[in-house]
Enzyme design. Structure first.
Site, PDB file in Angstrom:
ATOM      1  CB  SER A 196      -0.920   0.008   1.228  1.00  0.00           C
ATOM      2  OG  SER A 196      -1.675   1.201   1.264  1.00  0.00           O
ATOM      3  CG  ASP A 197       1.122   5.736  -1.981  1.00  0.00           C
ATOM      4  OD1 ASP A 197       2.295   5.873  -1.610  1.00  0.00           O
ATOM      5  OD2 ASP A 197       0.421   6.677  -2.387  1.00  0.00           O
ATOM      6  CE  LYS A 198       3.485   8.654   4.501  1.00  0.00           C
ATOM      7  NZ  LYS A 198       2.591   9.845   4.595  1.00  0.00           N
ATOM      8  CB  THR A 199       0.659  10.196   0.564  1.00  0.00           C
ATOM      9  OG1 THR A 199       1.874  10.286   1.288  1.00  0.00           O
ATOM     10  CG2 THR A 199      -0.001  11.552   0.517  1.00  0.00           C
TER      11      THR A 199
ATOM     12  CB  THR B 173      -3.415   4.551   0.159  1.00  0.00           C
ATOM     13  OG1 THR B 173      -3.189   5.064  -1.143  1.00  0.00           O
ATOM     14  CG2 THR B 173      -4.026   3.169   0.083  1.00  0.00           C
TER      15      THR B 173
END
Length: 891
Positions: free
Chosen positions: A325-328, A330
């Protein structure tokens, strides 16, 4: 050339560019002819006709087409027509369900700016961005989209929003100084990249890359080069099709030899028998029913805010072992939020998340009155006055124009229980990264003050050294929490002061306080990640953000073992073996580039993982496409990410992924049950024909009758299995292994067991009634009905693979009873409607002739339930013995 690591004078010389005159129109035209237009290549798609005929490329379809040719030669035109109709219907279903254009590259092309302001022959002019060439001098201002990759030589308060390209959550402040060669993409502050947006300020730079050579173009090329993997289901069905076709060919050859040499059948009759065997053993209705089950899964997921754009991806979700998963945007909201206010004598908590002014400033859980907190009020006045952003509401959401950090300070001021004033500015020093603060001279009544806001380490230099210890402790304390700190200070000045400079900011200030800012995790994500762990799914964070921030967010979310993290610059130096070890050891990957994300996904897949990748930016697109299932954000995701992904989350809610995994597992379980249901029909039909030829008896069914049974059971009663609910404990078991077979050993036993029951029962019935001199038409009709009714009873066995059929959920699936009633009506029509008698060569039969088909069907149901009971007892005893051995070993 690494433009960011060279002095601007060297860059201009290399590109033969003049910052005072720009290129001449003649020179620009020549370079345009050499370098090409500043555009990305368009995606190439197959024509609809080619896409349609690709659905005939299947081993089992080839076998059916050969059967159609043979029946045509033998002048059995009805058989030919029915076989071809089945083939075309299956191809049409596949074409309709899978027909979507490849729009990902087109989405990236649209991100390039339409217009650009450049210097040509000493004059500023607006041109089409597609006409930009390397060496052009381009200008940027707030609101512009960067038209190409630029090496900046002028930047005045220039901030560029790059989250879609690099994953950086905040706008990046740009500068012009050269940088080291090892500087990663997200830290190249002297570059402006095509497709990103100018948040504030102004700047100028020389074009160093256009079109496919830009960082955006490299992503486009990577996206085009990414090989899209087959889903686990398609791999399994392809292997299954090859196995079935091999069995059919071997059986047909054996049947021909037995019939020709042992029983002296006529060649034409023998060929029809072989075609009957072929048609019998091919599960013609299986592709259609699989597509329908997957389509129903798509509809169910759509109702739960997950739009699936590719049918097999529904099932893939159930096999996922890792979610990258991407952080920003998401895992987090991509909205900077003030969570704490630190004053000299006390601290306050701030409620709410994002830019919405909902929430309050609190202490010990109680709302604070700003009227009673003069230092707090002065602090809020400072951060609101020294602010170039604007907070506004658009629809149901709050947004910020300008910097995200300044925007969240406006939100903080709005959460106060009274209106916070803004004082007029008499003089201002704008923010710059070289000195890391912003200051202004303001008048408050008869008194003038200098307000300053900026990095804590810079403001601490402006206060007495004796006061710095307390604030340094606070900085460390809040940094550990993953909060980004910003400080504000004030100094009184004489009323005669009209302007200020940097010399006025050296000392004499009182630090009003600090704020702790985070990009907050989504509320629902923590629970979702915990559910993933229970289901045996590992969650990995792959972000372009800083390591400390990523670790702090991972700590809050429950991602990472021991909160270890690794950065992209370390990954770049690793070979494949070291990378394989890293993806196992780490769950948090920071400061990653698009190439890093793609390599990580590929490394996981090489180890046998079924990999899901979530993201919302352009930088995520290649990894989204490469992943077994790419998951894009629907609200904040770019069009590029949505088109590259197989699934789009309408609500940008990570919890929706968990619901989608549940649905994926339910769909796969129901697919297996469907195959377990359909195949005994095909195998028992093939056995009937094979045994009849072996014994030299009359073939019990015609090819058309066999096709009818196969299709009618597939499109009616087998559909009921698609509506079966999620079985208890489904989300407590680990994902199935990537290399697992579509049918387990037990499933193969069940198929053989049921096929023998059906075939044996019908052969016995035929033997009895042949001895009673029943005519062939009546016997074929009874055989056809025995096959159908056996499948009808067997349906209720298959609703639960191992549990007792007559359980408390027996009536939960109303579709099972509806299709059962529909099938009975259709079969009555087959038996008693004249034109159906003609098409299928059936005859009306008396009431007494229905008893035998019913008895065979009921016997199948009872014997399968007994078999379930025996298998459950055996398996239960084995598990118990294993458990006892484990206890002894533990002692």
């Amino acid at each position: 050339m690494k433009w960011y690591s060279h002095e601007i004078a060297d860059v201009l010389e290399e590109l033969a560019a003049d910052p005072s005159m720009g290129l001449s129109e003649e020179e620009a035209a020549g370079r345009l002819a050499t370098w090409g237009r500043n555009e990305l290549p368009e995606a190439k798609n197959d024509s609809p006709i080619v896409k349609f005929f690709k659905h005939f490329h299947d081993v089992l379809i080839y076998v059916l087409l050969v059967a159609a040719v043979i029946t045509f030669i033998l002048q059995h035109y009805i058989d030919t027509g029915v076989i071809l109709a089945v083939v075309v219907i299956n191809a049409a279903i596949g074409f309709i369900q899978e027909n979507r254009a490849e729009k990902a590259l087109e989405g990236i092309r649209k991100m390039l700016s339409v217009k650009a302001v450049v210097l040509r022959s000493g004059k500023r002019t607006s041109i089409q961005a597609a006409d930009l060439v390397p060496g052009d001098i381009a200008y940027l201002r707030a609101g512009d989209k960067v038209p190409a990759d630029l090496r900046l030589f002028d930047a005045v308060n220039l901030q560029i929003e790059e989250s879609s390209l690099t994953g950086e959550s905040d706008a990046v402040e740009k500068k012009t100084a050269l940088l080291p060669e090892e500087t990663v993409l997200g830290d190249r502050a002297n570059m402006a990249f095509a497709g990103t947006a100018v948040a504030s300020g102004a700047g100028a730079g020389v074009v160093v890359a256009t079109g496919a050579e830009t960082e955006l173009g490299k992503i486009s090329s990577a996206l085009a080069a990414v090989e899209k993997l087959q889903t686990p289901l398609l791999k399994q069905t392809a292997a299954f099709g090859k196995l079935v076709s091999m069995i059919i060919v071997l059986s047909a050859v054996a049947l021909f030899l037995i019939g020709y040499w042992l029983h002296d059948y006529a060649t034409g009759e023998l060929l029809l028998a072989i075609i009957g065997l072929t048609v019998a053993m091919i599960p013609e209705g299986l592709p259609a029913i699989l597509s329908i089950i997957l389509a129903l899964g798509v509809q169910t997921m759509a109702g739960k805010n997950a739009i699936v754009r590719n049918l097999p991806s529904v099932e893939t979700l159930g096999a996922v072992t890792v979610i990258c998963s991407d952080k920003t945007g998401t895992l987090t909201k991509n909205e900077m939020t003030v969570k704490s206010v630190i004053l000299e004598s006390e601290e306050f908590d701030v409620g709410g998340v994002g830019y919405s002014p909902e929430g309050a400033i609190q202490k010990n859980g109680r709302n604070v009155s700003v009227q009673d907190q003069p230092m707090l009020e002065r602090f809020l006045i400072c951060v609101k006055t020294l602010n170039d952003s604007h907070l506004y509401k658009e629809g149901d959401s709050w947004k910020v124009s300008g910097g995200a950090t300044e925007g969240c300070l406006l939100t903080l001021a709005e959460k106060a229980d009274k209106e916070i004033e803004i004082y007029p500015l008499a003089s201002k020093i704008p923010f710059d990264s070289s000195y890391k603060y912003m200051a202004a001279l303001v008048r408050e009544g008869s008194q003038k003050w200098i307000y300053v806001k900026g990095a804590p380490e810079r403001l601490l230099e402006m206060i007495p050294s004796a006061e710095r210890g307390y604030w340094e402790e606070k900085i460390l304390d809040h940094a550990v929490r993953g909060e980004r700190l910003l400080a504000a200070a004030v100094k009184p000045v004489p009323s005669g002061v009209e302007s200020i400079g940097h010399s006025d900011l050296q000392s004499g200030f009182t630090l009003l306080g600090m704020v702790g800012i985070i990009d907050p995790p989504r509320d629902e994500v923590i629970e979702s990640i915990a559910q993933c762990k229970t289901a045996g799914i590992r969650v990995k964070m792959i972000t372009g953000d800083h390591k400390e921030t990523a670790v702090a967010i991972g700590s809050k979310l429950g991602i990472g073992v021991g909160l270890k993290a690794i950065e992209g610059r370390e990954l770049e130096t690793m070979d494949d073996e070291a990378l394989a070890q890293a993806v196992n050891d780490f769950d948090i990957f920071a400061r990653t580039s698009p190439a890093d994300k793609l390599r990580l996904v590929e490394a996981l897949q090489k180890q046998g993982h079924i990999c899901a990748m979530t993201g919302d930016g352009v930088n995520d697109a290649p990894a989204l496409k490469r992943a077994d299932i790419g998951i894009a954000m629907g609200i904040k995701g770019t069009e590029v990410s949505k088109e590259a992904a197989e699934m789009v989350l309408v609500d940008d809610n990570f919890n929706t992924i968990v619901n989608a995994v549940k649905e994926g597992r339910r769909v796969y379980d129901n697919l297996k049950k469907t195959i377990l249901f359909i195949l005994p029909t095909n195998v028992s039909e093939g056995m009937l024909i094979f045994v009849s030829i072996l014994l030299g008896a009359t073939i019990p069914l015609t090819p058309v009758q066999i096709l009818w049974v196969n299709m009618i059971t597939a499109v009616t009663i087998s559909l009921a299995i698609a509506f079966e609910k999620l079985e208890p404990g489904t989300m407590e078991r680990p994902p199935r292994k990537a290399g697992s077979r579509l049918l387990s050993g037990y499933s193969m036993f069940r198929i053989a067991f049921v096929s023998i029951l059906i075939c044996g029962g019908i052969l016995w019935m035929n033997t009895v009634f042949t001895a009673r001199n029943y005519d062939a038409g009546t016997l074929q009709t009874m055989t056809l009905q025995a096959l159908v009714l056996s499948q009808l009873f067997y349906l209720f066995n298959c609703r639960n693979e191992s549990r007792f059929a007559l359980n408390r959920d027996f009536f939960s699936n109303k579709a099972a009873f509806f299709v059962s009633g529909l099938l009975i009506i259709i079969q009555l029509g087959v038996t008693y409607v004249p034109f159906m008698n003609v098409i299928l060569a059936t005859e009306p039969i008396g009431l007494s002739n229905w008893i035998w088909p019913l008895l065979i069907g009921l016997s199948v149901f009872i014997l399968v339930e007994i078999e379930k009971w025996i298998v459950n007892r055996v398996m239960g005893n084995r598990l118990e013995r294993k458990s006892e051995k484990g206890d002894k070993g533990g002692r």
